[in-house]
Scaffold this motif. Sequence first.
Motif, short mmCIF file in Angstrom:
data_model
loop_
_atom_site.label_atom_id
_atom_site.label_comp_id
_atom_site.label_asym_id
_atom_site.label_seq_id
_atom_site.Cartn_x
_atom_site.Cartn_y
_atom_site.Cartn_z
N TRP A 79 11.95 -3.44 -2.01
CA TRP A 79 12.69 -2.26 -2.43
C TRP A 79 12.34 -1.85 -3.86
O TRP A 79 12.20 -2.68 -4.75
CB TRP A 79 14.19 -2.54 -2.35
CG TRP A 79 15.06 -1.45 -2.89
CD1 TRP A 79 15.46 -0.32 -2.25
CD2 TRP A 79 15.66 -1.39 -4.20
NE1 TRP A 79 16.26 0.44 -3.06
CE2 TRP A 79 16.39 -0.20 -4.27
CE3 TRP A 79 15.61 -2.24 -5.31
CZ2 TRP A 79 17.09 0.17 -5.40
CZ3 TRP A 79 16.32 -1.87 -6.44
CH2 TRP A 79 17.05 -0.68 -6.48
N SER A 133 18.23 6.21 2.37
CA SER A 133 16.97 5.56 2.71
C SER A 133 16.54 4.69 1.55
O SER A 133 16.79 5.01 0.39
CB SER A 133 15.88 6.61 2.98
OG SER A 133 16.20 7.37 4.11
N TYR A 163 13.20 2.80 -0.26
CA TYR A 163 11.76 3.02 -0.39
C TYR A 163 11.10 1.93 -1.21
O TYR A 163 11.71 1.34 -2.09
CB TYR A 163 11.50 4.37 -1.07
CG TYR A 163 11.96 5.54 -0.26
CD1 TYR A 163 11.12 6.15 0.66
CD2 TYR A 163 13.25 6.06 -0.42
CE1 TYR A 163 11.54 7.23 1.42
CE2 TYR A 163 13.68 7.13 0.33
CZ TYR A 163 12.83 7.72 1.25
OH TYR A 163 13.25 8.79 2.00
N ARG A 164 9.82 1.74 -0.96
CA ARG A 164 8.97 0.88 -1.78
C ARG A 164 8.45 1.71 -2.96
O ARG A 164 8.59 2.93 -2.98
CB ARG A 164 7.79 0.36 -0.95
CG ARG A 164 8.21 -0.56 0.19
CD ARG A 164 7.00 -0.98 1.04
NE ARG A 164 7.47 -1.73 2.20
CZ ARG A 164 7.85 -1.17 3.36
NH1 ARG A 164 7.78 0.14 3.52
NH2 ARG A 164 8.27 -1.93 4.34
N ASP A 181 5.49 2.57 -3.64
CA ASP A 181 4.47 3.54 -3.23
C ASP A 181 5.06 4.71 -2.45
O ASP A 181 4.35 5.60 -1.98
CB ASP A 181 3.36 2.87 -2.41
CG ASP A 181 3.83 2.33 -1.06
OD1 ASP A 181 5.01 2.54 -0.68
OD2 ASP A 181 3.01 1.67 -0.39
N GLY A 182 6.39 4.73 -2.29
CA GLY A 182 7.06 5.82 -1.59
C GLY A 182 7.20 5.61 -0.09
O GLY A 182 7.81 6.44 0.59
N SER A 183 6.67 4.51 0.43
CA SER A 183 6.81 4.27 1.87
C SER A 183 8.24 3.83 2.19
O SER A 183 8.90 3.16 1.39
CB SER A 183 5.79 3.23 2.35
OG SER A 183 5.98 2.00 1.71
N LEU A 184 8.67 4.21 3.36
CA LEU A 184 10.04 3.98 3.79
C LEU A 184 10.26 2.54 4.26
O LEU A 184 9.48 2.01 5.04
CB LEU A 184 10.36 4.94 4.94
CG LEU A 184 11.77 4.91 5.51
CD1 LEU A 184 12.78 5.39 4.47
CD2 LEU A 184 11.84 5.78 6.76
N ILE A 185 11.34 1.94 3.77
CA ILE A 185 11.75 0.61 4.24
C ILE A 185 12.73 0.77 5.39
O ILE A 185 12.60 0.13 6.43
CB ILE A 185 12.40 -0.21 3.11
CG1 ILE A 185 11.39 -0.51 2.02
CG2 ILE A 185 13.03 -1.50 3.67
CD1 ILE A 185 11.99 -1.14 0.78
#
Length: 159
Positions: free
Chosen positions: A99, A124, A126-127, A129-133
């Motif tokens: 996270w 939501s 996010y990591r 890099d903006g990718s969704l967890i």
Amino acid sequence: MKYYTMFCVFLFITTLFVGASFVSDDNSSRGTHDVNEQVKKDVLKVMDDYMNTFNSKDAKAWQLTYHFPHYRLASGKMSVLESATLDSSVFIRLEKSGWHHSKWDHRNIVQGSSDKVHVDTRFSRYRADGSLIGVYESLYIVTKENGKWGVKFRSSYAE
């Protein structure tokens, strides 16, 4: 006996209507779906402050958005924070899972009064890099205590 029963029903219904006429339409202490605009503004500010201080990993500022005791129902367990004892451990645990930050997807005020509001939320995680967890639905109950709005209860599907 038939007329007596009809009279009793009539009397009961009349009593209900007469009694109802004495009940105030002031929703200051009763929940309503028509929430005062200032209350909405104040509650959404608390929700923004909650998320902003959480993302900045500022435990002291984050706990200022709470009311204590604070209740959280998640993963089938009720937890209670009796006092303002939030620390950075929650951020460390989340960071281990990758996270970086969270954001509100929606915050819908579904009911409220002058001192308690139910907010249907989805957020939501996010990591960096903006990718969704993950995406999580929750219900927040925000209360006004001693003139201050704060998060009193969270029921979340997040772990």
